[in-house]
Every structure is written in C-alpha cells, then in structure tokens.
Write a protein that holds these residues in place. Structure first.
Motif, mmCIF file in Angstrom:
data_model
loop_
_atom_site.group_PDB
_atom_site.id
_atom_site.type_symbol
_atom_site.label_atom_id
_atom_site.label_comp_id
_atom_site.label_asym_id
_atom_site.label_seq_id
_atom_site.Cartn_x
_atom_site.Cartn_y
_atom_site.Cartn_z
ATOM 1 N N VAL A 252 -53.131 -64.875 -23.927
ATOM 2 C CA VAL A 252 -54.300 -65.746 -24.084
ATOM 3 C C VAL A 252 -54.525 -66.088 -25.552
ATOM 4 C CG1 VAL A 252 -56.813 -65.835 -23.895
ATOM 5 C CG2 VAL A 252 -55.464 -65.038 -21.966
ATOM 6 N N THR A 253 -54.420 -65.072 -26.438
ATOM 7 C CA THR A 253 -54.690 -65.356 -27.853
ATOM 8 C C THR A 253 -53.689 -66.363 -28.410
ATOM 9 O OG1 THR A 253 -53.406 -63.414 -28.458
ATOM 10 C CG2 THR A 253 -55.780 -63.157 -28.423
ATOM 11 N N GLU A 254 -52.395 -66.204 -28.073
ATOM 12 C CA GLU A 254 -51.403 -67.109 -28.658
ATOM 13 C C GLU A 254 -51.487 -68.504 -28.056
ATOM 14 O OE1 GLU A 254 -49.796 -66.641 -31.288
ATOM 15 O OE2 GLU A 254 -50.142 -64.503 -31.544
ATOM 16 N N VAL A 255 -51.844 -68.606 -26.768
ATOM 17 C CA VAL A 255 -51.984 -69.935 -26.171
ATOM 18 C C VAL A 255 -53.198 -70.650 -26.768
ATOM 19 C CG1 VAL A 255 -52.465 -71.181 -24.027
ATOM 20 C CG2 VAL A 255 -50.733 -69.384 -24.052
ATOM 21 N N VAL A 256 -54.285 -69.907 -26.919
ATOM 22 C CA VAL A 256 -55.475 -70.508 -27.525
ATOM 23 C C VAL A 256 -55.189 -70.929 -28.969
ATOM 24 C CG1 VAL A 256 -57.812 -70.012 -28.332
ATOM 25 C CG2 VAL A 256 -57.151 -69.403 -26.021
ATOM 26 N N ALA A 257 -54.288 -70.185 -29.622
ATOM 27 C CA ALA A 257 -53.959 -70.495 -31.021
ATOM 28 C C ALA A 257 -53.389 -71.901 -31.170
ATOM 29 C CB ALA A 257 -52.979 -69.458 -31.568
ATOM 30 N N LEU A 258 -52.882 -72.485 -30.063
ATOM 31 C CA LEU A 258 -52.381 -73.868 -30.129
ATOM 32 C C LEU A 258 -53.493 -74.812 -30.541
ATOM 33 C CD1 LEU A 258 -50.179 -74.058 -26.908
ATOM 34 C CD2 LEU A 258 -49.404 -73.949 -29.269
ATOM 35 N N PRO A 261 -56.212 -72.206 -34.104
ATOM 36 C CA PRO A 261 -55.423 -71.144 -34.737
ATOM 37 C C PRO A 261 -56.265 -70.120 -35.496
ATOM 38 C CG PRO A 261 -55.070 -73.288 -35.804
ATOM 39 C CD PRO A 261 -55.822 -73.552 -34.541
ATOM 40 N N GLN A 262 -57.359 -70.572 -36.148
ATOM 41 C CA GLN A 262 -58.086 -69.606 -36.981
ATOM 42 C C GLN A 262 -58.931 -68.647 -36.147
ATOM 43 O OE1 GLN A 262 -58.788 -72.771 -36.476
ATOM 44 N NE2 GLN A 262 -60.596 -73.465 -37.581
ATOM 45 N N TYR A 263 -59.144 -68.985 -34.857
ATOM 46 C CA TYR A 263 -59.970 -68.104 -34.019
ATOM 47 C C TYR A 263 -59.154 -67.401 -32.948
ATOM 48 C CZ TYR A 263 -63.743 -70.765 -36.120
ATOM 49 O OH TYR A 263 -64.595 -71.363 -37.011
ATOM 50 N N LYS A 264 -57.837 -67.313 -33.132
ATOM 51 C CA LYS A 264 -57.048 -66.869 -31.986
ATOM 52 C C LYS A 264 -57.420 -65.463 -31.527
ATOM 53 C CE LYS A 264 -52.903 -64.935 -34.048
ATOM 54 N NZ LYS A 264 -51.441 -64.994 -34.092
ATOM 55 N N ASP A 266 -60.274 -64.012 -31.886
ATOM 56 C CA ASP A 266 -61.658 -63.956 -31.412
ATOM 57 C C ASP A 266 -61.767 -64.230 -29.921
ATOM 58 O OD1 ASP A 266 -62.553 -63.401 -33.990
ATOM 59 O OD2 ASP A 266 -62.434 -65.517 -34.509
ATOM 60 N N VAL A 267 -60.732 -64.869 -29.367
ATOM 61 C CA VAL A 267 -60.730 -65.105 -27.932
ATOM 62 C C VAL A 267 -60.777 -63.782 -27.181
ATOM 63 C CG1 VAL A 267 -59.475 -66.182 -26.050
ATOM 64 C CG2 VAL A 267 -59.428 -67.189 -28.314
ATOM 65 N N ALA A 268 -60.216 -62.745 -27.806
ATOM 66 C CA ALA A 268 -60.250 -61.426 -27.174
ATOM 67 C C ALA A 268 -61.691 -61.005 -26.890
ATOM 68 C CB ALA A 268 -59.576 -60.397 -28.073
ATOM 69 N N PHE A 269 -62.607 -61.409 -27.760
ATOM 70 C CA PHE A 269 -64.023 -61.071 -27.559
ATOM 71 C C PHE A 269 -64.573 -61.782 -26.328
ATOM 72 C CE2 PHE A 269 -68.580 -61.908 -28.586
ATOM 73 C CZ PHE A 269 -69.003 -60.599 -28.522
ATOM 74 N N VAL A 270 -64.167 -63.039 -26.149
ATOM 75 C CA VAL A 270 -64.588 -63.779 -24.955
ATOM 76 C C VAL A 270 -64.068 -63.068 -23.711
ATOM 77 C CG1 VAL A 270 -64.473 -65.993 -23.773
ATOM 78 C CG2 VAL A 270 -64.592 -65.923 -26.268
ATOM 79 N N VAL A 271 -62.801 -62.628 -23.775
ATOM 80 C CA VAL A 271 -62.234 -61.892 -22.643
ATOM 81 C C VAL A 271 -63.069 -60.639 -22.380
ATOM 82 C CG1 VAL A 271 -60.214 -60.581 -21.863
ATOM 83 C CG2 VAL A 271 -59.900 -62.748 -23.067
ATOM 84 N N PHE C 117 -67.982 -62.246 -38.200
ATOM 85 C CA PHE C 117 -67.381 -62.303 -39.529
ATOM 86 C C PHE C 117 -66.331 -63.416 -39.587
ATOM 87 C CE2 PHE C 117 -64.211 -61.008 -42.633
ATOM 88 C CZ PHE C 117 -64.997 -60.656 -43.726
ATOM 89 N N ASP C 118 -65.463 -63.464 -38.558
ATOM 90 C CA ASP C 118 -64.412 -64.498 -38.517
ATOM 91 C C ASP C 118 -65.023 -65.896 -38.474
ATOM 92 O OD1 ASP C 118 -62.516 -62.612 -38.575
ATOM 93 O OD2 ASP C 118 -61.806 -62.864 -36.513
ATOM 94 N N ILE C 119 -66.040 -66.044 -37.623
ATOM 95 C CA ILE C 119 -66.624 -67.370 -37.449
ATOM 96 C C ILE C 119 -67.264 -67.842 -38.746
ATOM 97 C CG2 ILE C 119 -68.471 -68.652 -36.282
ATOM 98 C CD1 ILE C 119 -67.801 -67.067 -33.763
ATOM 99 N N VAL C 120 -68.032 -66.964 -39.373
ATOM 100 C CA VAL C 120 -68.712 -67.351 -40.609
ATOM 101 C C VAL C 120 -67.696 -67.668 -41.709
ATOM 102 C CG1 VAL C 120 -70.220 -66.532 -42.452
ATOM 103 C CG2 VAL C 120 -70.835 -66.127 -40.072
#
Lengths: 290, 258, 336
Positions: A252-258, A261-264, A266-271, C117-120
């Motif tokens: 999920v993180t690498e697909v979202v990185a498409l 990229p800078q939040y790839k 952080d998707v883990a937090f959504v999961v 932290f990442d978002i900011v």
C-alpha cells in the motif's frame, strides 16, 4: 502500468524490511503482553553496531552483520531483563511498563547520539546497479533483502513449530495463565523472545538502512509507526499475521507513493486507524488481546 | 404492577459464542422482584458470561435482556448500572489506590459534581450533595463493619473485606438488582456468615439478587430458587432440594462437586 | 546583573509554560491513566494555530507560505489554539477509546505524532514547511512599549495568569466527584462502567481538556519565542513533560509544577549553559540520558514522585486532605 509493477516491486522490498521488524515486535508484544516503544531505537542501535564493525573493526559486511545480530540479541535480552524485569516482577500496570519502554527509547537514542553523533552515515556496498526483469527494476541489494527476509520468515516458522522454545513461546503468547498451569515457566521464554526480538530488529534495521542508502540516529524511530501498523493489522502476538500485515502495508505504501511520494509512509497511519475502527482484533484475531 | 408485566430481570433466548464455542446458548431465565435467585453450574457452564451479558460488559449475539420493564439489550454497562442493575466481579474489582470511603462514594448515583462543568460552576450544590453522600457512605461503612478502614487504600483490604466493600458499594448505588459473581471467593470463614447476613439485610431493604456461587451451602442458606446451567444451557430450575433430585443435575454438577 | 536577569527571566518563562503543560498531561496520565505519547504534538498545534492567527498575511516575495494570517489581537489566538488542539485530541481519542488496551492509545498517539510531523514538514503551504513560522509578535508588547528583547516583561504576567487559571480548573477537578471518577477510571475501567460511569465520554473529555491545555502552552511558546518549526516537536519533547509529571508526582498538581521546575528550570535550562564538550549533540544527549534514567528509577523506587497523590476531601468540612500512599509499584490498573 509499468509504474504500477515497479511500485509493487518496491512494495515487496518495503514489505520484506517491514516483515522482519513486525515479526520481531509482535512476538515480544504477544509474549510479554505490552508494547515496546524502544523497538525503533533497538533497530537503530543494531545498525550502528554493524556500521562500527565494518568501519572501525574493518570487518566484512556479512560478518559484521552476523556479529551485530548475535550481540544485539544478547544486549536486548540483557536490557529487557535488567530494566523491564523488575517492573514485570512487581506486576506494574501496563501504563507504567509503556512509560519505561518510552524512557528506554530516549536513553538508547541518546547513547547512539553520544557515540556516533547526529550526522547521516552510509554503508558502502556493491550491488547498487539495477537489474531488469521485464518492466521491473531491482538492485541486487533489494533482491538480497527480499531473499534474506524470506529465509528469516521460514526460520521463524520452523522455530515456532519445530522447536520446544518456539512452541512454548506460542503457548505463553496465546494464554500466559494456561501456559503457566501447564508447567511452562515464562521467564526463559521471555528471555528467548527478547533475544529473538533484538536479532530481528537488527536485521530489519540494517535492511532499512541499506535500502534507504543512508541512515541517521532517527532511523528506527521514524519507521516505528509503520511497524506498529503492520503488527496491529496482523493481530497482536500473531507472527504470521504480522507477515501478512507487512505485505499489505508495504504494498500500500509503495503504490500510494506513485501519487503522494512524500506521504508514502503516512498511509500506514490510515491503515492503522481503519483497522482500529473496523477490525481491531486484526486480520488474524487473537482471543483476549483486544 | 399488573400481573402481565415482566419480572424484574428477564433474560430471553440470549446467546453468546466465543470463536465457535457457545458460552451461553439461547438461555432464558428471570429474577423476580424481592428474591435472591441462585445461579449454579460446573466450571465453564457459562455463568460468568451470563453475568457479563446481563450487566452489559459483554454484548450478546442474539436474544434480549429486559430489566425493570425496559429492553436493555443494546444498553452499555454504565447505562444499565444507572437503571439500578449493579454487579460484582469474580475477582474483586475495587479501585485499589482509592480509599475505602472513596470506593463507596463513587457508587453514589446521580452525582452533581461528576461533569467538568458542574465541578467548576455548581460548587455549592455539589458540596451539599457530597456531604449528604459522605454521611450515607459513613453509615454504610458502619453497617458493613468497615468504619475502621475508612481512610485506608482499598488494596490493603483482605479478600473478605473487599467483598464487604463491594456490597457496600452496591447499597450505596441504590441497586434494584445486584448480580453477585461468586461473592464468597477468597473470603475467610470468619467473614462468611457476616456476608450472608449482609446479603439478607440488603434483600430486606428491597434489593433483589442474582447470586452466582459454587458453595451450595451458601446457596441453600440464601436462595429461594436456583437456576442450574451446564455447557451454556439452562438445565433446570427450582428449589435447591428439588434440584438435588434432578438426575441430569446430579450428573452434570452435583456428582462432581466438592 | 543586567546579563543574568534575561537568563533567569527566560528560564522562568519556560518553567511557567512547562508547569501549564504538566498540569494538562497530569490530567491525562496522572489522574485518568491515559497514555498519550504525542502530547507535544498538541503543543505544536497550539503554537502553529496561535502563530498564524497572530501573524498577518505572509509578506509578498518572502517565500513564506502559511494558512490564515489573520492578525487577530490577544487573547483570541490563545483561545482558538486551545480549541483546535482540544478538537484534534478528541478526534484522535474517538478512534481508539473503544478498545480496551491502553497500548492501543499509546501506539495510535505515537503514530499520529509522526504523521503530524511529516504533514507539517512536507506541506509547505500549511505552516511554511521545515522552516516553520517566525516573527510572531509578542502580544501587548507594542501597547506597553516593551522592547523586543524584553518580551518576557509582558509574557511572564500573562503566563502566570494563565497558569493560575489552569491550576484552578485542575484543582476544582481534584476536589470534585468528577476527579474522583476519573481516578476510578485509572484504577479500573470495567468497575467504573459497572457503577454507571460513562468511561468513554469521560476519557474523551479528559483527552480534549488535556490537549486544549497543551494548545495553550503551545500558544504561549510561540508568542514567547516568536517562532515554531517541526524540529521543535520531536518525540523527546513529549518525554520531557512526562518526566515533569512522573518526577513531580502523578496525580498531584502542585507536585507536577515542582516537577516542571526541576526538569525544565534546573535540568534543561541549566544544561544550556554548560560548556560544549566533544560534538555539539553530546551535552543534550547526556542530558536526555539523565532524564530518561531518572524517570525509570523514580517509576521503580518512588512511583509517587516527589509529592504523592494527595487530595482534599470535599464531603468533610474542616478536615485536612488525606495523604494517601500508593500501592508499591502499582497503580492497579486492571488491564486485560
């Protein structure tokens, strides 16, 4: 399409790193029944130990890694015994145990900063030229990480199913009271678990450092929340769940990185939030651990 | 109340399974106002699960729980408690680092000062009610023989004293129905008769009981009617003497009991 | 003398801010037993919100980008900072409080902190990314004609008033049945629910209140320092507030203020004036080891901290508060 295939390839690499880390964390979480917030710093310490062995002691990388893994198994078990042990024996509430691991995290991180400083370092390794597999580009290093992780997962599987200590670990993790009644003394099981945790953390940390091509003292701490996401997705104390969780989070993180990229990561937090809201027991439920 | 009305507690076809194991399988039973009803059965019969389902700590898979003419099936534990359905736990659940009198005071229903806003704004009314509650709590401590322990932290109490404290909390909470989950567990013989007579006095003051207990001597002394559970099902019910005659009960329970 | 005064005034201002933060965290951790491992993120939220509300629009051509820039007068930014921080605390709590394990909240807060932290850092349009916001004016400084290097002259009185207010709220909670109920949740959530306490709502309320107080502390920080950026809210900052609570005395408001004086006033402010030995990061690293080690030792040898949990009894007039001892090593949370 090619981009997606490439992302899945990277996802497998991330999943491999994550699986090493998540299995180590979930085994300990299940057996000791509290989360370890110093885990990221144990990973980082393993990385710096390996690095010191290659640079200061001029060891070959593979030998340095093996020495560091063994040393970190011992160090982790000793620190857990010396610091966590007294609190566990006194039956401190979970809240206090969590605080102690949080304090350990700060101490370990400070030790790393004090010895190695705050700057970034890097392993000098061959095998950074990507190889072509159809549309997929992976470096020999990345392939080694995937292969190494698979070997480690098989080893963990054999440990848990074929050895006495592994079976006892599963028993304590499933139901500590029942295990005690059936004559399993938890102390050696807990010690062995911490040693395995330290070893896996080191493998995971070094894989992460090599894959990211450089590392700094914040390496493990910044990755810890992704590991927790995989652990909770898989169900606390479930090593096979953690492997599955690592695969899902990694992909999920690498697909979202498409797209982002800078939040790839952080998707883990959504999961994690989705799991907590929809299926808090994790993909593979474990009774009494929610 | 009309004759068609429901009993104080009416458990209708309640079902709860844990991962395929039916802990409570379509159980129905009731407790009528004013009685002390026993709930017995061998280990693993589903008694504690039943208490959890009635108290609201557990949510059933299907079936209904009626309390005081209301369907409380979907109510969370705290809402059932406010309606007068209080419980104890198999292991005493006192608040260990609060004093004995604080433990009792906490059970007082409808405390004015229990929200942030009233703690800041309604201080005079809060203080007046607190003084009233304090008086009642001290009275209850005297009734339950805990006055000397008033300012001690609850964790320092003995097993039997903790059980007395639980009963004091239930009295303080103005329970209509008390679910007692093994109130004699961990109690020394010296305090046993004291707890039995306290439960009787509480019954006389208008509290009904569902009493889960292993010790048939205690059940015989207190309960007019006994429900027998085994393997998640209600086997039978009746007076203890009737139940002793029941062949299935003898097989499932009495034959193997101490 | 003239050089020492600003040093002490600065240290004093930080102590005031940390005293406020400690009281807020004490409500969560010390009183209610909630483990929030990203308390300082709510300080950051407060700081950023107060900052962008106090600042005007980013100057054209400066390359700075941030939202709002409303140029609002004191004390509106502080109040809104508290509201926004409390709101985020509540949202975070909503997702996890239905779970029984205290681990889950700790884990989720830690994760949320990293993500925030990442978002900011990455969304430069939000709070100017890694450079953060700066040039935040001190409230009322121009009104009273205070020179910029002496901003503490207005901020220390403002800080003391806010500290007194926050302390009063915490003290009222301590005295009230509300506080007693929160302690009961800490000591055993199931039993609290079994006696009619809506534990979910009560914990949610404490999460909101504690995070709002963190937001106030953040607002004061940004108005004192004049700047805030992501490097100011790493995980260690949260630990420092925990250290103040744990060393001072969890559950005791005066105790945690004492803890703030010790940790912030003595250890952290003091270490700033130590000579640099070796690498630049060495002194802070050693300082953090000392703080971490002290917390672990105090948790083991003196779980009540410097001052134990004491609380006056409301129902008995003319009685002194009970000095109650804690169970050895245990705060007795029944965590299953």
């Amino acid at each position: 399409m090619n981009e997606l295939i490439q992302a899945i390839g990277f996802g497998l690499v991330t999943a491999s790193v994550l699986a090493l880390a998540a299995v180590g964390l979930t085994l300990q979480f299940g057996v000791t029944n509290y989360a370890n917030f110093a885990y990221g710093d144990i990973m980082t310490l393993g990385v710096y130990l390996t690095w010191a062995l290659t640079t200061t002691a001029h060891l070959n990388f593979a030998i340095a890694l093996v020495v560091a893994v063994v040393a970190m198994a011992g160090i982790t078990a000793a620190v857990a015994e010396g610091v966590m042990g007294p609190f566990v024996r006194r039956r401190s509430p979970t809240v206090v145990l969590l605080m102690v691991t949080f304090g350990l995290s700060l101490i370990l991180n400070s030790v790393i900063l004090a010895i190695w400083g705050a700057n970034s370092d890097a392993f000098q390794l061959p095998g950074t030229q990507p190889l072509h597999f159809g549309p997929l580009l992976l470096t020999p290093i990345q392939l080694t990480i995937i292969g190494g992780s698979i070997v480690a997962m098989v080893a963990i599987h054999l440990l848990l199913t074929r050895t006495g200590i592994g079976k006892r670990m599963r028993a304590v993790s499933d139901n500590r009271d029942l295990a005690r009644v059936s004559g399993i003394s938890p102390t050696p099981v807990v010690r062995a678990t911490w040693a395995i945790t330290g070893a896996l953390a080191t493998l995971a940390g070094v894989s992460l450092a090599v894959e990211a091509s450089q590392f700094s003292p914040g390496l493990g701490e910044g990755f810890l929340f992704v590991i927790f996401a995989a652990v909770i997705l898989g169900g606390v104390g479930r090593p096979y769940g953690a492997m599955l969780g690592a695969l899902v989070v990694g992909l999920v993180t690498e697909v979202v990185a498409l797209w982002l990229p800078q939040y790839k990561l952080d998707v883990a937090f959504v999961v994690l939030i989705l799991v907590l809201l929809l299926r808090p027991q994790g993909l593979i439920a474990s009774a009494g651990k929610v | 109340m009309t004759s068609s009305s429901r009993p104080l507690l009416d458990v209708v076809q309640v079902h709860k399974a844990f991962g395929g194991v039916e802990a409570v399988a379509d159980c129905s039973f009731n407790v009528v106002e004013g009685e002390i009803c026993g709930l017995i059965g061998p280990n693993g019969a589903g008694k504690s699960t039943a208490v959890g389902l009635i108290g609201g700590a557990l949510r059933g898979d299907r079936g209904q729980v009626w309390f005081a003419e209301q369907d409380v099936t979907s109510w969370p534990a705290h809402r059932r408690a406010r309606a007068g359905l209080l419980r104890t736990f198999q292991l005493s659940q006192e608040w260990p680092n609060l004093t004995v009198i604080e433990n009792v005071l906490l059970a007082a229903p409808e405390q004015i000062g229990e929200t942030l806003w009233s703690a800041l704004s309604a201080r005079r009314r809060m203080r007046r009610q607190e003084e009233e509650n304090w008086g009642r709590a001290e009275h209850l401590l005297a009734v339950f023989g805990l006055t000397a322990l008033r300012d001690q932290l609850a964790w320092t109490l003995s097993g039997g004293q903790k059980r007395l404290l639980e009963l004091a909390r239930i009295a303080m909470g103005r329970a209509k129905l008390a679910l007692l989950d093994e109130p004699m567990a961990g109690v020394s013989p010296a305090l046993r008769s004291s707890i039995i007579s306290q439960i009787r006095d509480m019954q006389a003051s208008g509290i009904s009981f569902l009493l889960v207990e292993h010790d048939l001597g205690v059940v015989g002394e207190l309960c007019s009617r006994v429900i027998v559970m085994a393997a998640g099902r209600v086997l039978t019910e009746g007076t203890l003497d009737e139940i002793r005659q029941h062949p299935e009960v003898a097989a499932a329970y009495l034959g193997v009991s101490r | 003398m003239s050089t020492l005064l600003p040093i002490f005034a600065t240290a004093f201002m930080y102590v005031i801010i940390y005293a406020i933060l400690s009281i807020g965290l004490n409500l969560q951790y010390g009183v209610t037993g909630i483990v929030n491992f990203t308390y300082y993120t709510f300080v950051a939220i407060g700081a950023y919100v107060a900052g962008v509300l106090t600042l005007g629009k980013p100057p054209a051509g400066s390359g700075e980008t941030y939202i709002l820039g409303l140029n609002l007068p004191f004390p509106i930014p502080i109040v809104l900072a508290a509201l926004v921080a409390g709101l985020f605390g509540g949202l975070l709590a909503l997702t996890v409080f239905r779970r029984l394990r205290s681990d889950y909240l700790a884990i989720t807060t830690l994760c949320a902190g990293t993500v925030a932290f990442d978002i900011v850092t990455n969304s430069t349009g939000l709070f100017n990314g890694p450079n953060g916001i700066y040039g935040v004016p001190t409230p009322l400084a121009s009104t009273f004609g205070v020179p910029p290097q002496n901003t503490y002259m207005v901020l220390i009185p403002i800080g003391l008033v806010i500290l007194a207010l926050v302390w009063w709220v915490a003290h009222c909670i301590d005295l009230s049945p509300y506080g007693r109920t929160l302690r009961a949740i800490r000591e055993g959530r199931d039993a609290a629910a079994a006696f009619g306490k809506n534990t979910l709502r009560l914990q949610l309320g404490v999460m909101i209140l504690g995070c709002a107080i963190a937001g106030i502390g953040g607002a004061l920080t940004v108005e004192f320092v004049g700047a805030f950026n992501p490097s100011a809210f790493e995980t260690v900052e949260t630990f420092v507030v925990y250290a103040a609570v744990i060393l001072g005395g969890p559950g005791n408001n005066l105790g945690v203020i004492l803890g703030a004086v010790l940790v912030q006033g003595v250890i952290i402010q003091g270490s700033l004036y130590l000579p640099t030995i070796g690498a630049e990061s060495l002194v802070p690293a050693i300082r953090n080891m000392v703080i971490g080690g002290m917390v672990i030792l105090v948790l083991y040898f003196r779980p009540r901290g410097m001052v134990g949990e004491t609380r006056p009894q409301l129902g008995v007039p003319r009685r002194r508060g009970l000095g109650v001892r804690s169970a050895p090593g245990s705060r007795g949370e029944a965590d299953s």
